[in-house]
Design a protein around this motif. Structure first.
Motif, PDB file in Angstrom:
ATOM      1  N   SER A 188       0.918  -1.463  -0.627  1.00  0.00           N
ATOM      2  CA  SER A 188       0.128   0.171   0.576  1.00  0.00           C
ATOM      3  C   SER A 188       0.742   1.424  -0.261  1.00  0.00           C
ATOM      4  N   THR A 189       2.008   1.071   0.856  1.00  0.00           N
ATOM      5  CA  THR A 189       2.894   2.657   0.822  1.00  0.00           C
ATOM      6  C   THR A 189       3.423   2.341  -0.998  1.00  0.00           C
ATOM      7  N   VAL A 190       4.116   1.337  -1.280  1.00  0.00           N
ATOM      8  CA  VAL A 190       4.504   1.459  -2.864  1.00  0.00           C
ATOM      9  C   VAL A 190       3.148   2.236  -3.303  1.00  0.00           C
ATOM     10  N   LEU A 191       1.909   1.738  -3.789  1.00  0.00           N
ATOM     11  CA  LEU A 191       0.668   2.270  -4.348  1.00  0.00           C
ATOM     12  C   LEU A 191       0.663   3.969  -4.908  1.00  0.00           C
ATOM     13  N   HIS A 192       0.290   4.305  -2.952  1.00  0.00           N
ATOM     14  CA  HIS A 192       0.489   5.610  -2.487  1.00  0.00           C
ATOM     15  C   HIS A 192       0.991   6.469  -2.935  1.00  0.00           C
ATOM     16  N   LEU A 193       2.602   5.858  -2.554  1.00  0.00           N
ATOM     17  CA  LEU A 193       3.482   7.002  -3.904  1.00  0.00           C
ATOM     18  C   LEU A 193       4.025   7.385  -4.711  1.00  0.00           C
ATOM     19  N   ALA A 194       3.482   6.245  -5.479  1.00  0.00           N
ATOM     20  CA  ALA A 194       3.803   6.027  -7.535  1.00  0.00           C
ATOM     21  C   ALA A 194       2.007   6.851  -7.138  1.00  0.00           C
ATOM     22  N   ALA A 195       1.100   7.170  -6.967  1.00  0.00           N
ATOM     23  CA  ALA A 195      -0.146   7.772  -7.128  1.00  0.00           C
ATOM     24  C   ALA A 195       0.913   9.174  -7.274  1.00  0.00           C
ATOM     25  N   GLN A 196       0.894   9.326  -5.823  1.00  0.00           N
ATOM     26  CA  GLN A 196       1.485  10.770  -5.906  1.00  0.00           C
ATOM     27  C   GLN A 196       2.768  11.687  -6.811  1.00  0.00           C
ATOM     28  N   LEU A 197       3.398  10.288  -6.980  1.00  0.00           N
ATOM     29  CA  LEU A 197       4.199  10.428  -8.546  1.00  0.00           C
ATOM     30  C   LEU A 197       3.977  11.004  -9.469  1.00  0.00           C
ATOM     31  N   GLU A 198       2.659   9.858  -9.324  1.00  0.00           N
ATOM     32  CA  GLU A 198       1.638   9.978 -11.272  1.00  0.00           C
ATOM     33  C   GLU A 198       1.559  11.105 -11.108  1.00  0.00           C
ATOM     34  N   ALA A 199       0.991  12.344 -10.013  1.00  0.00           N
ATOM     35  CA  ALA A 199       0.358  13.383  -9.738  1.00  0.00           C
ATOM     36  C   ALA A 199       1.215  14.936 -10.739  1.00  0.00           C
ATOM     37  N   VAL A 200       2.307  14.499  -9.941  1.00  0.00           N
ATOM     38  CA  VAL A 200       3.188  15.491 -10.044  1.00  0.00           C
ATOM     39  C   VAL A 200       4.378  14.889 -11.210  1.00  0.00           C
ATOM     40  N   SER A 201       3.958  14.212 -12.764  1.00  0.00           N
ATOM     41  CA  SER A 201       4.953  13.624 -13.504  1.00  0.00           C
ATOM     42  C   SER A 201       4.586  14.670 -14.191  1.00  0.00           C
ATOM     43  N   PRO A 202       6.505  14.667 -15.115  1.00  0.00           N
ATOM     44  CA  PRO A 202       5.574  15.630 -16.368  1.00  0.00           C
ATOM     45  C   PRO A 202       5.505  15.005 -17.274  1.00  0.00           C
ATOM     46  N   VAL A 203       4.949  14.072 -17.685  1.00  0.00           N
ATOM     47  CA  VAL A 203       4.398  12.789 -18.488  1.00  0.00           C
ATOM     48  C   VAL A 203       3.160  11.938 -18.149  1.00  0.00           C
TER      49      VAL A 203
END
Length: 175
Positions: free
Chosen positions: A153-168
């Motif tokens: 769940s930590t991996v998925l939560h952090l990945a969602a946060q990164l995806e939200a600010v990802s330039p791609v």
């Protein structure tokens, strides 16, 4: 965010550990699956596995001990931190089929670039890789998100946060 070290990764090169374990654990399955097939029907990776000498028992035991040291090293890290972000590769994306690369002036085999992802295979830790940028040549740049044992769940939560600010984040395949 801060740069960190995991000393166990410096002591035991996870790719060597993986290779020693992988041969002994997977070679019988490769042999069974390919039995009765002509050599031209067998994929290159399976041929390579079948041609690799068995790991001597002593080396296998040492690899198992190294696996435990790696697990312990990550466990110590995850007592202080919730997640670990790493590049997926130590180089930018490359052309398919490359067999070696030059990294920091040293020529290394293509398998060497798995150095950031193989520790997860060896330790069983949860992780994912995702595109997070683009090189000047238009090739993808990936980031890997890793968390402690049973912390998917930590991996998925952090990945969602990164995806939200990802330039791609708004890039989609063309049809």
């Amino acid at each position: 965010m801060e740069a960190v070290r995991i000393p166990a990764l410096e002591r035991d090169f996870a790719l060597d550990v993986f290779n020693a374990l992988h041969v002994m654990e997977m070679k019988p399955a490769f042999a069974g699956t390919t039995a009765g097939h002509d050599e031209d029907e067998i994929f290159k990776i399976a041929k390579g596995m079948l041609d690799t000498p068995d790991t001597p028992y002593r080396d296998y035991v040492q690899a198992e001990q190294a696996r435990e040291r790696l697990k312990d090293g990550y466990a110590e890290y995850f007592q202080r931190y919730d997640a670990l972000l790493t590049p997926v590769l130590p180089i930018l994306a490359h052309k398919h089929g490359a067999t070696e690369f030059v990294i920091n002036g040293q020529t290394v085999p293509a398998t060497y670039i798995q150095g950031a992802t193989v520790p997860l295979n060896v330790t069983g830790l949860p992780g994912l890789s995702m595109r997070f940028g683009t090189s000047g040549d238009g090739l993808p740049i990936g980031v890997q998100v890793i968390a402690g044992r049973l912390a998917e769940s930590t991996v998925l939560h952090l990945a969602a946060q990164l995806e939200a600010v990802s330039p791609v984040r708004d890039l989609h395949p063309t049809l």
